[in-house]
Scaffold this motif. Structure first.
Motif, short mmCIF file in Angstrom:
data_model
loop_
_atom_site.label_atom_id
_atom_site.label_comp_id
_atom_site.label_asym_id
_atom_site.label_seq_id
_atom_site.Cartn_x
_atom_site.Cartn_y
_atom_site.Cartn_z
N ASP A 1 8.12 -4.03 -15.47
CA ASP A 1 6.84 -3.83 -14.78
C ASP A 1 6.27 -5.15 -14.31
O ASP A 1 5.71 -5.25 -13.21
CB ASP A 1 5.85 -3.12 -15.72
N LEU B 1 4.50 -1.43 -7.78
CA LEU B 1 4.01 -0.32 -8.60
C LEU B 1 2.91 0.41 -7.84
O LEU B 1 2.06 -0.21 -7.21
CB LEU B 1 3.47 -0.84 -9.93
N TYR C 1 0.80 4.18 -13.72
CA TYR C 1 1.55 3.51 -12.64
C TYR C 1 2.96 4.11 -12.54
O TYR C 1 3.59 4.43 -13.55
CB TYR C 1 1.65 2.01 -12.91
N LYS D 1 6.83 3.50 -11.02
CA LYS D 1 7.74 2.45 -10.54
C LYS D 1 8.75 3.08 -9.59
O LYS D 1 9.61 3.87 -10.01
CB LYS D 1 8.48 1.81 -11.71
#
Length: 600
Positions: free
Chosen positions: A256, A273, A281, A283
């Motif tokens: 992240d 993100l 969030y 990805k």
């Protein structure tokens, strides 16, 4: 010890340390040392130091204290040398020695050299002018392209890197005078463990000490002192690539924070993100990561891989392991042949060692025996070269076919006549070769030649390793061509006077054709072959010394029956040309035994 001086081929290709600029520069600086090729040049390899033999027991020692006796002895060997006996000449000479360079991983480089390998200045090549960027959790160096040539295409590829064209220019060579000046300002260093157990402070720009190696009388003037171990670099890089591709926890660099760094740098927006309505969030999947279906296909491919014996462990057992694939090293005496080639006819001096006898007395057909006998005569350079020039060849006929029919009979009769006359030219080896092999042969399942192990295809089918793939070079339409195939049988033929010859009987895959019916596909990286095709089915013998080991992998792009062929680079086996390669060795002048009356 004198090979690099007497037999090394100096053609500008880097194969041996003696081909390097550093070696040649050292010779220029120290001509008296270079004058004696038997003087020893050393490379010192360092890795983790653990005096208690327990990896869980931490231990700290100043490496300079540990190396004190070594440095003293190296200086003694440099100045005074040591009286040494040369067994090859029976002479005694004064041998000197020098440490050429160190070999280690990145952390050990910091311990040995005195350069701190952490922080903004950890890049030794960047020295006091690093191009670093502080990211969310680490320091990144985005200047690697500045060391490329000015016209290199990678300098203009902004999207693949930091979003910018690289216009900066840097040299990989750090002037010796610059290092000397920096080390001259390093003060207050005490070797050994600090009383308060503190680390040494960093001094300008990033030195912590002056290495004890600088006490060596020749060390200051060396341009190349340290080498990063390729094995460590390849292992770490490969683990990170595979870990990121498969999303393995602890090995995945696609974190992240890495995605946030991309957003901070304003590059690769498709990987940023994205925030969901619930505040979490998401990805986005990168093109470099595999989908579950692709991962399954990757694992299935790994399960199908069969490496040559001694090349790697059985990868099938490790496909689902969390700690990667375990490799093994060749063991001493495991892949040894019969050693140095003895004197005599080339065909009888092969060093191949057959292993795994299947049958002791196999009766071979007369037809196959004749093919074998001709092959051995044709591959005897002491004989065939004269015969070819003396044949009267009818127009339009193949010289090799005429040789195969006429020469064995003539050669046998001629040598036997010389033998009756007790001519010195008719040696026991020539007489043995001329009369051909015994009809009873031995069959084996394996053979070792030049430190390389071969197995028959039938044995490979019962094993988890793959040692039956062969590659040899031969003439095809007047040009040298690579022939790929599998080893089917290993035969040992016995001749009179206790002479023996080992032969490989192979099947060859056809890849001399092109177009829609082609049986080979090649690009920059891979060669893929249709393994259902066959070629040269009446010409299947080669000598073990003519074979190179290859292995085959399923072609995941083209599917069956296509397989990708890979040549094996063996540990400890080096194919290095020498001065005189390609020239015939000096042989006794038995010219009368090699000639034939004209055949009309």
């Amino acid at each position: 010890m004198k090979w690099f001086k007497e037999k090394r081929l100096d053609d500008g290709v880097l194969r041996h340390p003696a081909d390097s600029d550093e070696w040649k520069e050292f010779d220029t600086q120290h001509p008296e040392f270079a004058l004696e090729p038997r003087n020893v040049r050393l490379g010192l390899a360092t890795d983790g130091f653990n005096p208690f033999g327990n990896m869980n027991n931490s231990y700290r020692i100043d490496i300079d204290v540990y190396m004190r006796p070594l440095v003293d002895e190296l200086n003694e060997l440099w100045k005074n040398g040591a009286l040494t006996y040369d067994a090859s000449t029976g002479e005694t000479f004064c041998m000197h020695a020098a440490l050429m360079w160190m070999i280690h991983d990145w952390p050990a480089f910091g311990d040995i050299s005195g350069w701190r390998t952490k922080g903004h200045y950890s890049c030794y090549t960047c020295n006091d002018e690093p191009y670093f960027e502080s990211l969310r959790s680490k320091t990144a160096y985005s200047n690697h392209r500045c060391y490329l040539p000015d016209d290199h295409l990678k300098r203009k590829k902004n999207r693949a890197y930091n979003g910018k064209h690289e216009k900066r220019k840097r040299s990989l060579v750090i002037p010796i005078e610059k290092i000397e000046e920096q080390l001259g300002s390093v003060t207050g260093v005490t070797y050994g463990k600090h009383p308060s157990n503190r680390k040494r402070p960093r001094q300008n720009p990033n030195w912590t000490k002056v290495s004890i190696l600088y006490e060596l009388l020749y060390w200051k003037k060396k341009k190349l002192r340290h080498n990063i171990d390729v094995m460590h670099a390849e292992k770490n890089f490969s683990e990170n690539v595979v870990g990121t591709m498969l999303g393995i926890d602890g090995k995945n660099k696609d974190t992240d924070k890495a995605r946030m760094d991309l957003e901070d740098m304003n590059i690769r927006k498709e990987l940023w993100l994205t925030k969901s309505p619930d505040g979490s969030y998401v990805k986005p999947r990168g093109s470099f990561s595999l989908t579950p279906k692709e991962r399954e296909g990757f694992f299935e491919f790994l399960k199908s891989v069969k490496y040559p014996d001694g090349y790697a462990a059985n990868i099938l057992r490790s496909v689902n392991a969390k700690n990667g694939i375990e490799t093994v090293h060749n063991r001493d005496a495991r892949n040894e042949d019969y050693g140095v080639r003895r004197q005599g006819l080339t065909i009888f001096t092969e060093t191949a060692r057959p292993i795994g006898q299947i049958r002791k007395h196999v009766e071979m057909s007369q037809e196959l025996r004749d093919i074998t006998h001709w092959f051995l005569l044709y591959n005897s350079p002491e004989i065939e070269k004269e015969h070819k020039n003396l044949l009267q060849i009818p127009s339009g006929q193949d010289i090799t076919q005429i040789q195969q029919k006429e020469f064995p009979k003539w050669f046998k009769e001629y040598i036997n006549r010389l033998r009756v006359d007790e001519a010195l030219e008719a040696t026991e080896e020539l007489w043995s070769l001329a009369n051909g092999p015994n009809l009873l042969v031995k069959e084996y399942s394996g053979c070792i030649i030049n430190g390389v192990r071969f197995h028959t295809k039938e044995l490979d089918n019962r094993r988890k390793s793959q040692n039956s793939g062969v590659l040899t070079e031969g003439d095809y339409k007047g040009e040298m061509h690579e022939f790929y195939g599998h080893l089917c049988n290993i035969w040992e033929f016995e001749y009179m006077c206790q002479n023996k010859v080992v032969l490989f009987q192979c099947e060859w895959y056809k890849h001399g054709n092109t177009g829609r019916s082609r049986t080979v596909r090649a690009d920059t990286y891979c060669t893929s072959i249709d393994v259902t095709s066959r070629w040269y089915q009446s010409d299947h013998f080669i000598l073990p010394s003519q074979a190179k080991l290859v292995f085959y992998l399923n072609d995941t792009k083209w599917g069956q029956p296509w397989q990708v062929v890979q040549q094996v680079q063996h540990r400890g086996v080096f194919d290095v040309p020498e001065v005189g390669d390609g020239e015939p060795q000096d042989q006794p002048e038995f010219n009368d035994a090699f000639q034939q009356e004209n055949i009309n």
